[in-house]
Design a protein around this motif. Structure first.
Motif, PDB file in Angstrom:
ATOM      1  N   LYS A   3      30.210  37.912  17.528  1.00 31.66           N
ATOM      2  CA  LYS A   3      29.688  36.650  18.018  1.00 31.66           C
ATOM      3  C   LYS A   3      30.870  35.792  18.415  1.00 31.66           C
ATOM      4  O   LYS A   3      31.932  35.854  17.805  1.00 31.66           O
ATOM      5  CB  LYS A   3      28.863  35.940  16.947  1.00 31.66           C
ATOM      6  N   SER A   4      30.687  35.001  19.443  1.00 35.54           N
ATOM      7  CA  SER A   4      31.754  34.110  19.858  1.00 35.54           C
ATOM      8  C   SER A   4      31.175  32.750  20.187  1.00 35.54           C
ATOM      9  O   SER A   4      29.997  32.613  20.485  1.00 35.54           O
ATOM     10  CB  SER A   4      32.498  34.668  21.072  1.00 35.54           C
ATOM     11  N   ALA A   5      32.022  31.772  20.106  1.00 34.31           N
ATOM     12  CA  ALA A   5      31.660  30.414  20.483  1.00 34.31           C
ATOM     13  C   ALA A   5      32.530  30.052  21.676  1.00 34.31           C
ATOM     14  O   ALA A   5      33.547  30.688  21.941  1.00 34.31           O
ATOM     15  CB  ALA A   5      31.911  29.467  19.324  1.00 34.31           C
ATOM     16  N   PHE A   6      32.141  29.056  22.392  1.00 33.64           N
ATOM     17  CA  PHE A   6      32.981  28.631  23.504  1.00 33.64           C
ATOM     18  C   PHE A   6      32.925  27.122  23.648  1.00 33.64           C
ATOM     19  O   PHE A   6      32.019  26.464  23.160  1.00 33.64           O
ATOM     20  CB  PHE A   6      32.588  29.319  24.815  1.00 33.64           C
ATOM     21  N   ILE A   7      33.949  26.607  24.303  1.00 31.36           N
ATOM     22  CA  ILE A   7      33.999  25.191  24.641  1.00 31.36           C
ATOM     23  C   ILE A   7      34.187  25.085  26.146  1.00 31.36           C
ATOM     24  O   ILE A   7      34.686  26.006  26.782  1.00 31.36           O
ATOM     25  CB  ILE A   7      35.143  24.453  23.909  1.00 31.36           C
ATOM     26  N   ILE A   8      33.780  23.985  26.696  1.00 29.72           N
ATOM     27  CA  ILE A   8      34.025  23.712  28.111  1.00 29.72           C
ATOM     28  C   ILE A   8      35.006  22.558  28.156  1.00 29.72           C
ATOM     29  O   ILE A   8      34.795  21.531  27.505  1.00 29.72           O
ATOM     30  CB  ILE A   8      32.722  23.381  28.854  1.00 29.72           C
ATOM     31  N   ARG A   9      36.074  22.748  28.904  1.00 27.37           N
ATOM     32  CA  ARG A   9      37.101  21.725  28.999  1.00 27.37           C
ATOM     33  C   ARG A   9      37.543  21.587  30.442  1.00 27.37           C
ATOM     34  O   ARG A   9      37.244  22.445  31.271  1.00 27.37           O
ATOM     35  CB  ARG A   9      38.295  22.096  28.118  1.00 27.37           C
ATOM     36  N   LYS A  10      38.273  20.533  30.721  1.00 25.79           N
ATOM     37  CA  LYS A  10      38.822  20.351  32.064  1.00 25.79           C
ATOM     38  C   LYS A  10      39.897  21.397  32.309  1.00 25.79           C
ATOM     39  O   LYS A  10      40.651  21.759  31.409  1.00 25.79           O
ATOM     40  CB  LYS A  10      39.428  18.964  32.223  1.00 25.79           C
ATOM     41  N   THR A  11      39.934  21.875  33.527  1.00 24.06           N
ATOM     42  CA  THR A  11      40.984  22.794  33.929  1.00 24.06           C
ATOM     43  C   THR A  11      42.294  22.011  34.017  1.00 24.06           C
ATOM     44  O   THR A  11      42.303  20.870  34.449  1.00 24.06           O
ATOM     45  CB  THR A  11      40.660  23.410  35.302  1.00 24.06           C
ATOM     46  N   CYS A  12      43.381  22.642  33.617  1.00 24.84           N
ATOM     47  CA  CYS A  12      44.678  21.973  33.724  1.00 24.84           C
ATOM     48  C   CYS A  12      45.615  22.810  34.591  1.00 24.84           C
ATOM     49  O   CYS A  12      45.344  23.976  34.877  1.00 24.84           O
ATOM     50  CB  CYS A  12      45.273  21.716  32.344  1.00 24.84           C
ATOM     51  N   ILE A  13      46.690  22.203  34.997  1.00 22.36           N
ATOM     52  CA  ILE A  13      47.633  22.870  35.902  1.00 22.36           C
ATOM     53  C   ILE A  13      48.157  24.169  35.291  1.00 22.36           C
ATOM     54  O   ILE A  13      48.392  25.137  36.009  1.00 22.36           O
ATOM     55  CB  ILE A  13      48.775  21.905  36.282  1.00 22.36           C
ATOM     56  N   GLU A  14      48.289  24.208  33.988  1.00 21.91           N
ATOM     57  CA  GLU A  14      48.772  25.423  33.326  1.00 21.91           C
ATOM     58  C   GLU A  14      47.809  26.602  33.493  1.00 21.91           C
ATOM     59  O   GLU A  14      48.189  27.750  33.305  1.00 21.91           O
ATOM     60  CB  GLU A  14      49.013  25.161  31.833  1.00 21.91           C
ATOM     61  N   ASP A  15      46.556  26.331  33.854  1.00 15.75           N
ATOM     62  CA  ASP A  15      45.561  27.389  34.058  1.00 15.75           C
ATOM     63  C   ASP A  15      45.720  28.093  35.406  1.00 15.75           C
ATOM     64  O   ASP A  15      45.241  29.215  35.579  1.00 15.75           O
ATOM     65  CB  ASP A  15      44.136  26.813  34.002  1.00 15.75           C
ATOM     66  N   VAL A  16      46.366  27.449  36.369  1.00 12.50           N
ATOM     67  CA  VAL A  16      46.404  27.949  37.741  1.00 12.50           C
ATOM     68  C   VAL A  16      46.895  29.392  37.850  1.00 12.50           C
ATOM     69  O   VAL A  16      46.288  30.185  38.575  1.00 12.50           O
ATOM     70  CB  VAL A  16      47.214  27.004  38.658  1.00 12.50           C
ATOM     71  N   PRO A  17      47.963  29.787  37.155  1.00 12.40           N
ATOM     72  CA  PRO A  17      48.427  31.179  37.315  1.00 12.40           C
ATOM     73  C   PRO A  17      47.386  32.244  36.965  1.00 12.40           C
ATOM     74  O   PRO A  17      47.456  33.364  37.472  1.00 12.40           O
ATOM     75  CB  PRO A  17      49.631  31.267  36.370  1.00 12.40           C
ATOM     76  N   VAL A  18      46.424  31.939  36.109  1.00  6.70           N
ATOM     77  CA  VAL A  18      45.447  32.954  35.706  1.00  6.70           C
ATOM     78  C   VAL A  18      44.087  32.800  36.400  1.00  6.70           C
ATOM     79  O   VAL A  18      43.220  33.660  36.244  1.00  6.70           O
ATOM     80  CB  VAL A  18      45.246  32.979  34.178  1.00  6.70           C
ATOM     81  N   LEU A  19      43.900  31.752  37.166  1.00  7.06           N
ATOM     82  CA  LEU A  19      42.593  31.539  37.792  1.00  7.06           C
ATOM     83  C   LEU A  19      42.222  32.656  38.765  1.00  7.06           C
ATOM     84  O   LEU A  19      41.067  33.069  38.826  1.00  7.06           O
ATOM     85  CB  LEU A  19      42.531  30.168  38.470  1.00  7.06           C
ATOM     86  N   ALA A  20      43.182  33.173  39.505  1.00  4.56           N
ATOM     87  CA  ALA A  20      42.896  34.282  40.425  1.00  4.56           C
ATOM     88  C   ALA A  20      42.429  35.514  39.650  1.00  4.56           C
ATOM     89  O   ALA A  20      41.499  36.209  40.079  1.00  4.56           O
ATOM     90  CB  ALA A  20      44.115  34.608  41.275  1.00  4.56           C
ATOM     91  N   LEU A  21      43.056  35.768  38.510  1.00  8.63           N
ATOM     92  CA  LEU A  21      42.644  36.912  37.682  1.00  8.63           C
ATOM     93  C   LEU A  21      41.229  36.714  37.145  1.00  8.63           C
ATOM     94  O   LEU A  21      40.441  37.660  37.088  1.00  8.63           O
ATOM     95  CB  LEU A  21      43.619  37.101  36.522  1.00  8.63           C
ATOM     96  N   ILE A  22      40.909  35.482  36.776  1.00  5.54           N
ATOM     97  CA  ILE A  22      39.559  35.183  36.293  1.00  5.54           C
ATOM     98  C   ILE A  22      38.548  35.399  37.414  1.00  5.54           C
ATOM     99  O   ILE A  22      37.485  35.985  37.204  1.00  5.54           O
ATOM    100  CB  ILE A  22      39.489  33.745  35.738  1.00  5.54           C
ATOM    101  N   GLU A  23      38.892  34.945  38.619  1.00  7.10           N
ATOM    102  CA  GLU A  23      37.989  35.142  39.761  1.00  7.10           C
ATOM    103  C   GLU A  23      37.767  36.625  40.037  1.00  7.10           C
ATOM    104  O   GLU A  23      36.646  37.055  40.300  1.00  7.10           O
ATOM    105  CB  GLU A  23      38.556  34.473  41.017  1.00  7.10           C
ATOM    106  N   HIS A  42      33.751  37.552  48.390  1.00  9.44           N
ATOM    107  CA  HIS A  42      34.554  36.399  48.777  1.00  9.44           C
ATOM    108  C   HIS A  42      35.989  36.568  48.313  1.00  9.44           C
ATOM    109  O   HIS A  42      36.249  37.199  47.293  1.00  9.44           O
ATOM    110  CB  HIS A  42      33.960  35.104  48.196  1.00  9.44           C
ATOM    111  N   THR A  43      36.907  35.997  49.068  1.00 12.89           N
ATOM    112  CA  THR A  43      38.317  36.103  48.692  1.00 12.89           C
ATOM    113  C   THR A  43      38.644  35.125  47.565  1.00 12.89           C
ATOM    114  O   THR A  43      37.968  34.113  47.390  1.00 12.89           O
ATOM    115  CB  THR A  43      39.227  35.798  49.896  1.00 12.89           C
ATOM    116  N   VAL A  44      39.674  35.453  46.835  1.00 11.51           N
ATOM    117  CA  VAL A  44      40.151  34.599  45.746  1.00 11.51           C
ATOM    118  C   VAL A  44      40.752  33.337  46.369  1.00 11.51           C
ATOM    119  O   VAL A  44      41.442  33.393  47.383  1.00 11.51           O
ATOM    120  CB  VAL A  44      41.205  35.355  44.909  1.00 11.51           C
ATOM    121  N   LEU A  45      40.483  32.197  45.744  1.00 12.69           N
ATOM    122  CA  LEU A  45      41.007  30.940  46.258  1.00 12.69           C
ATOM    123  C   LEU A  45      42.529  30.892  46.118  1.00 12.69           C
ATOM    124  O   LEU A  45      43.073  31.320  45.104  1.00 12.69           O
ATOM    125  CB  LEU A  45      40.398  29.754  45.508  1.00 12.69           C
ATOM    126  N   PRO A  46      43.202  30.327  47.123  1.00 12.06           N
ATOM    127  CA  PRO A  46      44.662  30.185  47.033  1.00 12.06           C
ATOM    128  C   PRO A  46      45.057  29.148  45.972  1.00 12.06           C
ATOM    129  O   PRO A  46      44.271  28.259  45.630  1.00 12.06           O
ATOM    130  CB  PRO A  46      45.073  29.699  48.422  1.00 12.06           C
TER     131      PRO A  46
END
Length: 67
Positions: A3-23, A42-46
């Motif tokens: 089982k897992s829990a999750f939170i929703i938070r604002k994206t921060c600049i430190e997240d940018v390097p992994v966002l393409a991998l998440i997409e 769809h293509t991954v966002l730049p």
């Protein structure tokens, strides 16, 4: 069963390097669902689009907290 829990938070600049991998990972899942498979084509966002969204729109990401 894990089982897992999750939170929703604002994206921060430190997240940018992994966002393409998440997409890319999400696209693989969408491809398995016939009604959503078109999303996988769809293509991954730049990076500059992600940075703009973070500074202007404040999108959110889900963070998984394993219990």
């Amino acid at each position: 069963m894990n089982k897992s829990a999750f939170i929703i938070r604002k994206t921060c600049i430190e997240d940018v390097p992994v966002l393409a991998l998440i997409e890319q990972s999400a696209a693989q899942i969408f491809r398995q669902i016939p009604s959503l498979s078109w999303i996988a084509d769809h293509t991954v966002l730049p990076v500059d689009i992600h940075l703009s969204a973070i500074t202007e729109v404040a999108p959110s990401v889900r963070t998984v907290l394993w219990a």
